[in-house]
Motif scaffolding. Structure first.
Motif, PDB file in Angstrom:
ATOM      1  N   TRP A 284      -3.588  31.919 -74.151  1.00  0.00           N
ATOM      2  CA  TRP A 284      -2.555  30.920 -74.471  1.00  0.00           C
ATOM      3  C   TRP A 284      -3.211  29.618 -74.919  1.00  0.00           C
ATOM      4  O   TRP A 284      -2.782  29.008 -75.907  1.00  0.00           O
ATOM      5  N   VAL A 285      -4.236  29.197 -74.224  1.00  0.00           N
ATOM      6  CA  VAL A 285      -4.928  27.954 -74.582  1.00  0.00           C
ATOM      7  C   VAL A 285      -5.659  28.114 -75.913  1.00  0.00           C
ATOM      8  O   VAL A 285      -5.587  27.242 -76.787  1.00  0.00           O
ATOM      9  N   LEU A 286      -6.345  29.246 -76.109  1.00  0.00           N
ATOM     10  CA  LEU A 286      -7.056  29.477 -77.363  1.00  0.00           C
ATOM     11  C   LEU A 286      -6.100  29.478 -78.557  1.00  0.00           C
ATOM     12  O   LEU A 286      -6.470  29.070 -79.661  1.00  0.00           O
ATOM     13  N   GLY A 287      -4.877  29.914 -78.324  1.00  0.00           N
ATOM     14  CA  GLY A 287      -3.894  29.992 -79.403  1.00  0.00           C
ATOM     15  C   GLY A 287      -3.522  28.652 -80.000  1.00  0.00           C
ATOM     16  O   GLY A 287      -3.041  28.580 -81.136  1.00  0.00           O
ATOM     17  N   GLY A 289      -5.720  26.338 -80.633  1.00  0.00           N
ATOM     18  CA  GLY A 289      -6.848  25.894 -81.455  1.00  0.00           C
ATOM     19  C   GLY A 289      -7.332  24.493 -81.117  1.00  0.00           C
ATOM     20  O   GLY A 289      -7.465  24.112 -79.945  1.00  0.00           O
ATOM     21  N   ALA A 290      -7.568  23.693 -82.167  1.00  0.00           N
ATOM     22  CA  ALA A 290      -8.118  22.345 -81.993  1.00  0.00           C
ATOM     23  C   ALA A 290      -7.075  21.332 -81.548  1.00  0.00           C
ATOM     24  O   ALA A 290      -7.390  20.149 -81.359  1.00  0.00           O
ATOM     25  N   GLU A 291      -5.828  21.781 -81.342  1.00  0.00           N
ATOM     26  CA  GLU A 291      -4.751  20.871 -80.947  1.00  0.00           C
ATOM     27  C   GLU A 291      -4.757  20.572 -79.450  1.00  0.00           C
ATOM     28  O   GLU A 291      -3.942  19.784 -78.968  1.00  0.00           O
ATOM     29  N   VAL A 292      -5.656  21.219 -78.714  1.00  0.00           N
ATOM     30  CA  VAL A 292      -5.674  21.023 -77.265  1.00  0.00           C
ATOM     31  C   VAL A 292      -7.105  20.823 -76.778  1.00  0.00           C
ATOM     32  O   VAL A 292      -8.056  21.383 -77.336  1.00  0.00           O
ATOM     33  N   ILE A 293      -7.237  20.001 -75.748  1.00  0.00           N
ATOM     34  CA  ILE A 293      -8.536  19.766 -75.101  1.00  0.00           C
ATOM     35  C   ILE A 293      -8.394  20.139 -73.625  1.00  0.00           C
ATOM     36  O   ILE A 293      -7.439  19.727 -72.961  1.00  0.00           O
ATOM     37  N   VAL A 294      -9.341  20.921 -73.124  1.00  0.00           N
ATOM     38  CA  VAL A 294      -9.363  21.255 -71.699  1.00  0.00           C
ATOM     39  C   VAL A 294     -10.055  20.114 -70.959  1.00  0.00           C
ATOM     40  O   VAL A 294     -11.227  19.819 -71.197  1.00  0.00           O
ATOM     41  N   LEU A 295      -9.327  19.466 -70.080  1.00  0.00           N
ATOM     42  CA  LEU A 295      -9.902  18.361 -69.305  1.00  0.00           C
ATOM     43  C   LEU A 295     -10.644  18.870 -68.075  1.00  0.00           C
ATOM     44  O   LEU A 295     -11.711  18.364 -67.726  1.00  0.00           O
ATOM     45  N   GLU A 296     -10.064  19.862 -67.427  1.00  0.00           N
ATOM     46  CA  GLU A 296     -10.708  20.467 -66.250  1.00  0.00           C
ATOM     47  C   GLU A 296     -10.014  21.782 -65.943  1.00  0.00           C
ATOM     48  O   GLU A 296      -8.885  22.013 -66.380  1.00  0.00           O
ATOM     49  N   ILE A 304     -13.831  28.283 -72.931  1.00  0.00           N
ATOM     50  CA  ILE A 304     -13.169  28.061 -74.214  1.00  0.00           C
ATOM     51  C   ILE A 304     -14.216  27.862 -75.310  1.00  0.00           C
ATOM     52  O   ILE A 304     -14.094  28.396 -76.424  1.00  0.00           O
ATOM     53  N   ARG A 305     -15.265  27.135 -74.986  1.00  0.00           N
ATOM     54  CA  ARG A 305     -16.334  26.893 -75.959  1.00  0.00           C
ATOM     55  C   ARG A 305     -17.010  28.211 -76.341  1.00  0.00           C
ATOM     56  O   ARG A 305     -17.274  28.470 -77.527  1.00  0.00           O
ATOM     57  N   GLU A 306     -17.261  29.067 -75.352  1.00  0.00           N
ATOM     58  CA  GLU A 306     -17.892  30.349 -75.613  1.00  0.00           C
ATOM     59  C   GLU A 306     -17.030  31.222 -76.524  1.00  0.00           C
ATOM     60  O   GLU A 306     -17.536  31.866 -77.452  1.00  0.00           O
TER      61      GLU A 306
END
Length: 315
Positions: A284-287, A289-296, A304-306
């Motif tokens: 869901w988070v990967l979907g 794309g660049a519109e979201v940043i994982v804070l913790e 996500i980076r991998e």
């Protein structure tokens, strides 16, 4: 509710239950017990055969039924949309019954009400799922499980718990006592007592294969009520995400079941998820794309980076 509507509603309650107490009727219709006594008297004088027992309650004489009931446009639309929903989401047995009920309801409507009902329903639509294979499979299992619940028979099936990394998928064979079925966000889920775990567990019908109904039977615990059942919330991992404002509305409309909190900040939309495992929300988070940043947590940022690096290598 006026008196006429209340009298009809009382008869419907009596027709649907063996015994009804005056206090229960008073609570339901938000009136006094004395008013219920007067209503019962009025119904008796009108020829409705009501039997009363002191300290027990009221009941209808066996064999008494109401004459055909007329529906308003709103009531007819409600019933017909209900048949549409059942036809779309239930198994073949109830889908056929829903079609029959639909025809019967339309047949008894006065022409003026039927025409207005048709006009209103043309302005509404229930979209069919695009997961046709999954829906077909769910319907097949839905009918088997529904019958097993009614017959109080256990079922056995293969179950897979999927993860983003297919190598981590968990396969198991379960024998369970099916307690009930719940429709969640368009997908059916079984609530059952699992022999393997010796506790109540939840199973998505879409993840089942080789389902069979067994001869062994079970007894539903007297204290269990599906309507009152609340699964324990043992989600211990918190995920904090920051979305760009441009897609804030889309995120809100996504209705992710793991969302615990949403709050707008000057930097974007802060979303807090609570999960059992990070894998549950990875795709869901990967979907986004660049519109979201994982804070913790940091471990999830690294995951996500991998995944992003793996995707880049494919191109």
């Amino acid at each position: 509710m006026n008196k006429t509507d209340r009298l009809l509603a009382i008869v419907l309650e009596l027709q649907g239950k063996e015994i009804v107490r005056a206090q229960d009727l008073a609570n339901q219709f938000e009136t006094s017990v004395r008013t219920i006594y007067r209503d019962i008297q009025a119904l008796s004088e009108a020829g409705v055969p009501i039997v009363g027992s002191t300290g027990i309650g009221y009941s209808l004489m066996e064999g008494y039924f109401l004459p055909p009931i007329s529906f308003t446009v709103e009531e007819a639309v409600t019933l017909l949309i209900g048949t549409d929903f059942i036809e779309e989401r239930f198994d073949d047995h109830y889908r056929i019954r829903a079609q029959d009920a639909h025809r019967k309801i339309e047949a008894i409507l006065p022409e003026s009400v039927r025409n207005e009902t048709t006009r209103v329903r043309k302005a509404m639509r229930l979209l069919a799922s695009d997961k046709r294979v999954t829906v077909s499979k769910e319907r097949e299992y839905l009918e088997k499980i529904r019958r097993a619940i009614l017959d109080k028979r256990k079922i056995n099936f293969h179950y897979v718990k999927r993860f983003a990394d297919a190598e981590k998928n968990r396969h198991s064979v379960r024998t369970v006592a099916p307690y009930g079925l719940v429709l969640i966000q368009g997908s059916w889920m079984l609530v059952a007592h699992c022999d393997l775990r010796q506790d109540i567990r939840h199973f998505h019908l879409s993840r089942m294969t080789e389902l069979t109904v067994l001869e062994s039977q079970f007894e539903l615990p007297v204290h269990f009520s599906l309507r009152e059942y609340t699964p324990p919330d043992d989600r211990s991992l918190q995920v904090r995400l920051l979305f760009n404002y441009d897609i804030a509305d889309k995120v809100k409309e996504s209705n992710n079941a793991y969302v615990e909190e949403m709050e707008e900040h000057q930097d974007g939309l802060l979303v807090v998820l609570r999960v059992h495992q990070l894998e549950e929300v990875l795709q869901w988070v990967l979907g986004w794309g660049a519109e979201v940043i994982v804070l913790e947590p940091e471990s999830f940022r690294n995951r996500i980076r991998e995944e992003a690096e793996k995707t880049l290598k494919r191109y």
